[in-house]
Design a protein around this motif. Structure first.
Motif, PDB file in Angstrom:
ATOM      1  N   TYR A 151      41.597   0.710 -31.703  1.00 16.23           N
ATOM      2  CA  TYR A 151      42.188   1.346 -32.574  1.00 16.23           C
ATOM      3  C   TYR A 151      43.636   0.215 -32.152  1.00 16.23           C
ATOM      4  O   TYR A 151      44.321  -0.691 -33.340  1.00 16.23           O
ATOM      5  N   ARG A 162      38.759   4.404 -35.874  1.00 20.70           N
ATOM      6  CA  ARG A 162      38.064   5.384 -35.901  1.00 20.70           C
ATOM      7  C   ARG A 162      38.896   6.593 -34.972  1.00 20.70           C
ATOM      8  O   ARG A 162      38.759   7.619 -35.589  1.00 20.70           O
ATOM      9  N   MET A 163      39.484   5.941 -34.869  1.00 19.95           N
ATOM     10  CA  MET A 163      40.738   7.356 -34.442  1.00 19.95           C
ATOM     11  C   MET A 163      41.270   7.799 -35.163  1.00 19.95           C
ATOM     12  O   MET A 163      41.444   9.038 -35.441  1.00 19.95           O
ATOM     13  N   PRO A 186      33.115  15.240 -23.342  1.00 21.41           N
ATOM     14  CA  PRO A 186      33.028  13.262 -24.424  1.00 21.41           C
ATOM     15  C   PRO A 186      33.022  11.742 -23.063  1.00 21.41           C
ATOM     16  O   PRO A 186      33.434  12.258 -21.947  1.00 21.41           O
ATOM     17  N   SER A 187      32.190  11.437 -23.866  1.00 20.81           N
ATOM     18  CA  SER A 187      32.647  10.753 -22.597  1.00 20.81           C
ATOM     19  C   SER A 187      33.498   9.261 -21.898  1.00 20.81           C
ATOM     20  O   SER A 187      34.174   8.980 -23.948  1.00 20.81           O
ATOM     21  N   LYS A 188      33.663   8.376 -21.587  1.00 21.01           N
ATOM     22  CA  LYS A 188      34.928   7.929 -20.802  1.00 21.01           C
ATOM     23  C   LYS A 188      34.792   6.623 -22.328  1.00 21.01           C
ATOM     24  O   LYS A 188      35.586   5.938 -22.698  1.00 21.01           O
ATOM     25  N   LEU A 202      39.173  10.602 -36.344  1.00 20.90           N
ATOM     26  CA  LEU A 202      38.684  11.021 -36.141  1.00 20.90           C
ATOM     27  C   LEU A 202      39.702  12.857 -35.930  1.00 20.90           C
ATOM     28  O   LEU A 202      38.704  13.911 -35.659  1.00 20.90           O
ATOM     29  N   ASP A 228      32.802   6.578 -24.899  1.00 19.58           N
ATOM     30  CA  ASP A 228      34.114   6.940 -25.823  1.00 19.58           C
ATOM     31  C   ASP A 228      34.982   6.364 -26.183  1.00 19.58           C
ATOM     32  O   ASP A 228      35.532   5.955 -27.240  1.00 19.58           O
ATOM     33  N   ILE A 229      35.385   7.093 -25.716  1.00 23.55           N
ATOM     34  CA  ILE A 229      37.385   7.291 -26.118  1.00 23.55           C
ATOM     35  C   ILE A 229      37.768   6.361 -25.365  1.00 23.55           C
ATOM     36  O   ILE A 229      38.535   5.642 -26.483  1.00 23.55           O
ATOM     37  N   ASN A 230      37.140   5.143 -24.683  1.00 25.86           N
ATOM     38  CA  ASN A 230      37.842   3.583 -24.389  1.00 25.86           C
ATOM     39  C   ASN A 230      37.352   3.049 -25.678  1.00 25.86           C
ATOM     40  O   ASN A 230      38.564   2.115 -26.326  1.00 25.86           O
ATOM     41  N   PHE A 231      36.415   3.367 -26.668  1.00 28.86           N
ATOM     42  CA  PHE A 231      35.298   2.764 -26.937  1.00 28.86           C
ATOM     43  C   PHE A 231      36.931   3.007 -28.285  1.00 28.86           C
ATOM     44  O   PHE A 231      37.367   1.900 -28.973  1.00 28.86           O
ATOM     45  N   VAL A 232      37.106   4.186 -28.673  1.00 29.47           N
ATOM     46  CA  VAL A 232      37.695   4.728 -29.688  1.00 29.47           C
ATOM     47  C   VAL A 232      39.534   4.217 -29.673  1.00 29.47           C
ATOM     48  O   VAL A 232      40.399   3.368 -30.846  1.00 29.47           O
ATOM     49  N   VAL A 233      39.801   3.754 -28.439  1.00 29.46           N
ATOM     50  CA  VAL A 233      41.562   3.590 -28.176  1.00 29.46           C
ATOM     51  C   VAL A 233      41.256   2.426 -28.465  1.00 29.46           C
ATOM     52  O   VAL A 233      42.057   1.388 -28.689  1.00 29.46           O
TER      53      VAL A 233
END
Lengths: 644, 253
Positions: free
Chosen positions: B39, B203-204, B27-29, B207, B31-36
């Motif tokens: 939220y 998104r979270m 997973p790309s960071k 997901l 993307d994760i940062n975006f989701v966080v």
């Protein structure tokens, strides 16, 4: 004669079955291509459609496949055939109904790889070698080429299993090599014409035959399994399904049909689709849905689009999605997708841990853990405070226990945050110093990260040089143009708006000739900067030499490549405008920082990835598992639909 | 190459084959940062969002002017102060409650529950305010919709059972749970976001549900996946769904 004059063609699943000319190869090849079709593994069970516009009798057939058995899952032969055939790979297209799907993305990548491989192949080998090298299958050749065997029933054989291509394609054209001998495939594999018993029938003849009228014309559109004989009209054999134009009936494993839809003939567009989620098939006529035709299709059977025709001269033209379909298949796919989305939305959270009894708290834990894990200390603190505030407001009684506190005070998190911050600011030296101080073993054990940090430092130095050059340049320019003083500031910040004149940077040590002697503030400033720039440039060079020396003997290819790329930066007066500019982006700091962070975590005996990352990994893996036989997962593109 | 990591993964003896598929996904960071970040912003954690933008070096979404009001509204609902919440929602955009009758009703019912709570716990146990609020505010709306009516009836039974401190039946007890306020608050939040043209739900959440859905589906269709897929939240002893007692947690600690 009735039966034998029937011709059927199967659609190959890709554009990968180019017409082969050399007989030997085509033999082997046909077999391979043939076999490749069944392997639609990991497939979407979307309905795939082929649509056709009719020349005379037109049809569109659509074909979907999913669920081939895992053992079929490979298509080496197919690749090989391609390489060997050394034909041009036909242009890649994504049917509209698959746009945006994970499957299409995968295939697109595969296609690119194929092109690259072909390029490489051509440059290195003679075509024939490749095609033969793999095929254990070349032994049982499909017999087809050229003979007019009239009555022969051609049984398609399966190729041995290869393991190579992970993604199976959608149909793109009729399979040249998997057809009844007297059927001609034309127009890039999309047009099928029954040429009768002799090749002398030409197109004109076929037009007239077709235009004679409906009587006696018999055209079947449908799909069939891989073992179905091609000398009988589709629908009469087991695993063969079809909709016939002469009576509008549908057939499966029987010669007496069931009433289904209208008759069809010249210029009608017939669509055929399989819904792999429900295992049903439908037909459309001129864009109108005719309803479900077959149910309970075998989930694991690889189905191929199939057409059959009886009279010489009859011609069909297929559209596998190259052009928009007459039927609004996209809408249908959208609806399916929406249904699945709704199902997901309705999914109830199942608590798996006492600390996260409901979805919200679970998410809060995920986020807190991620923030702490990745060293976003201040964010973690702020988040924890806000969560506590929220919990207090929500609590009925004052003595309610505040749910949890993530251990943010963790010293490691603070240290890691410092290191990350340093890298993100571009201060690699500070990051190295901290890392060395707190986690001395990390750099020792992770030489590749150490190397990347060192390279990054060099890049940062180049960046600084560039920056300074820009400033000098703009100062310079503004002085010379003697325009209003405000200009100075505005241009100084604009990295692109200047012309490079200075050539002293990067190692050419003669002082700037253009530096003249008018003295004003700008000039002093400029002098200063020039001096600084020179110093910095010298340092950069020295550092580069040091770096080069340190890793000069490193045998690893990626290290050599990285060094080469990095050092190449120095060759440019203004690297920002060079092709290497991406290397200079500050974005490049992030992966370095993340990699170092992960390495530190591993050295501390912690997992290198946070819970939410694992959640994403698991989700993607599960979804692609669900997509494997064209199941509901096929409608989901995790990254596109959920992460962006 | 870091020999340490290699030996760690090689050391895990019985790794389920599916675990490798999981590990292969990177997973790309970003993307994760975006989701966080998504939220934090959409669920209303402005301070954390601001810090996160700084620390992770990402952009704070600009359109978020409503974040402060959304936080205040949430706080009001959480605290049971529905009047304030409704006023603030209407300040922001009166259309929201006008167009969403169910949401408006949910808020009023929450208010009724608070009234019942305070009435029954007062010294006099005078329930008149609750009754009159119910008949003036909720009853007319309930007449238009059978679901509303059912909810109203259930809520009114609280009046009878609440004073008799004994055990409430489950559906009544649920009315008093903080989670009801939280649910209503998040529905309001979503409605506000939607009204501004933003995507309603973070998104979270999707997901997390997708993960759940996918696992359920995979188990239903008997896919070969490990009995437990741990996420590695420290204390979260994720419980096996299959009854194979052995933990297949192959997490690298």
């Amino acid at each position: 004669m009735r039966r034998s004059s029937y011709a059927a063609a199967l659609a190959g699943n890709t554009g990968s079955s180019p017409a082969n000319t050399a007989p030997t190869r085509s033999g082997a090849f046909s077999h391979l291509v043939n076999s490749s079709t069944p392997h639609t593994i990991s497939q979407h069970r979307h309905s795939r459609s082929i649509d056709a516009d009719g020349h005379h009798n037109s049809m569109s057939t659509s074909w979907g496949r999913g669920g081939a058995l895992p053992s079929y899952s490979s298509q080496t032969g197919h690749w090989q055939g391609l390489g060997g055939g050394a034909q041009d790979i036909p242009p890649f297209f994504v049917p509209s109904y698959l746009r945006g799907s994970k499957h299409a993305e995968k295939l697109q990548e595969a296609h690119k790889a194929k092109l690259a491989a072909q390029r490489e192949f051509r440059s290195t080998q003679s075509p024939n070698a490749g095609s033969l090298s793999t095929s254990s299958s070349s032994a049982n050749l499909h017999k087809l080429a050229g003979s007019h065997r009239g009555l022969t029933h051609e049984v398609i054989e399966r190729a041995p299993v290869f393991v190579d291509e992970p993604v199976s394609p959608w149909p793109m054209k009729w399979n040249e090599s998997d057809k009844f001998a007297q059927l001609d495939i034309e127009d890039g594999g999309r047009q099928a014409k029954f040429s009768g018993s002799q090749k002398t029938h030409d197109e004109a003849a076929s037009v007239t035959v077709v235009s004679k009228g409906k009587d006696g014309r018999m055209i079947g559109v449908g799909f069939s399994g891989p073992k179905v004989a091609l000398s009988r009209i589709p629908g009469w054999e087991p695993d063969s399904f079809a909709y016939h134009g002469d009576d509008g009936q549908i057939f499966n494993n029987t010669t007496s049909g069931k009433n289904y839809g209208p008759k069809f003939g010249t210029l009608d567009v017939i669509g055929c689709g399989i819904n792999f989620r429900t295992n049903t098939a439908f037909f459309t006529k001129n864009g109108h849905m005719l309803g479900t035709a077959f149910r309970d299709l075998k989930p694991n059977m690889p189905y191929y689009p199939t057409i059959g025709m009886k009279k010489p001269g009859e011609t069909l033209r297929a559209n596998f999605g190259q052009e928009p379909f007459a039927f609004d298949i996209d809408k249908m796919v959208q609806d399916e997708k929406a249904a699945i989305q709704e199902e997901i939305n309705q999914t109830k959270f199942i608590s798996s841990a006492a600390s996260a009894p409901d979805e919200t708290q679970f998410i809060h834990r995920l986020i807190s853990q991620y923030l702490a894990h990745d060293g976003y200390v201040e964010t973690a603190q702020a988040f924890a405070e806000e969560i506590v505030d929220e919990a207090r407001a929500l609590a009925n009684d004052d003595d309610t226990i505040i749910p949890y506190q993530e251990a943010v005070e963790d010293m490691d998190a603070l240290n890691r945050q410092k290191i990350r911050a340093a890298i993100l600011e571009g201060d690699i030296d500070r990051a190295l110093k901290h890392t060395q101080a707190y986690y001395p073993s990390v750099l020792r054990d992770n030489e590749n990260i150490y190397f990347k940090l060192r390279c990054r430092k060099f890049i940062e130095m180049i960046r600084d040089c560039n920056e300074l050059t820009t400033q000098c340049q703009s100062t310079h320019t503004s002085k010379h143009t003697a325009s209003n003083p405000n200009n100075h500031n505005s241009t100084a910040t604009d990295e692109y708006d200047f012309q490079m004149e200075l050539d002293e940077q990067f190692g050419v040590n003669n002082p700037t000739p253009s530096l003249d002697d008018t003295d004003d503030d700008d000039d002093d400033d400029l002098d200063d900067k020039q001096a600084k720039l020179q110093q910095l440039t010298a340092n950069t060079i020295a550092y580069g030499q040091e770096l080069g020396a340190e890793f000069a003997n490193d045998p690893r290819r990626e290290v050599k490549q990285a060094l080469k790329d990095t050092f190449a930066l120095i060759a440019y007066e203004n690297a920002k405008e060079s092709s290497l500019a991406p290397l200079l982006e500050t974005d490049g700091r992030v992966p370095v920082a993340e990699e170092l962070n992960s390495a530190i975590l591993v050295s501390l005996g912690k997992s290198s990835s946070a819970a939410i990352e694992r959640l994403v990994q698991q989700t993607e893996a599960l979804v692609s598992e669900l997509a494997e036989d064209g199941g509901p997962g096929a409608f989901i593109n995790v990254r596109k639909d959920f992460l962006q | 190459m870091s020999s340490s990591t290699v030996s760690v993964s090689a050391g895990t003896p019985t790794q389920h084959p599916f675990q490798r598929k999981i590990d292969d996904i990177k997973p790309s960071k970003t993307d994760i940062n975006f989701v966080v970040m998504d939220y934090l912003v959409s669920e209303g954690y402005p301070r954390a969002a601001e810090k996160f933008a700084k620390e992770a070096n990402i952009q704070l979404p600009l359109e978020e002017e409503s974040i402060q009001s959304r936080v205040e509204i949430r706080q009001a609902i959480h605290a049971g102060d529905i009047d304030t919440a409704v006023t603030k929602i209407n300040d922001l955009n009166p259309q929201i409650l006008d167009t969403d009758a169910a949401l408006h009703f949910a808020l009023l019912r929450l208010q009724l529950i608070e009234l019942i709570r305070s009435c029954t716990s007062s010294a006099t146990s005078d329930v008149t305010p609750a009754l009159s609020f119910a008949s003036s505010q909720l009853a007319p709306r309930a007449a238009t919709n059978p679901d509303f009516l059912k909810d109203l009836e259930l809520t009114m039974t609280l009046l009878i059972f609440l004073p008799a401190t004994g055990k409430l039946q489950k559906e009544l007890a649920e009315l008093l749970e903080p989670s009801l306020r939280r649910d209503v608050a998040s529905r309001v939040n979503e409605a506000i976001l939607m009204s501004m043209g933003a995507r309603g739900e973070a998104r979270m959440r999707s997901l997390v549900r997708l993960r759940q859905w996918a696992e359920t589906k995979a188990r239903e269709s008997n896919r070969d996946i490990p009995p437990v897929m741990s996420l590695g939240l420290q204390d979260a002893e994720e419980r096996p769904i299959g009854h194979n007692g052995e933990s297949a947690d192959v997490m690298v600690q």
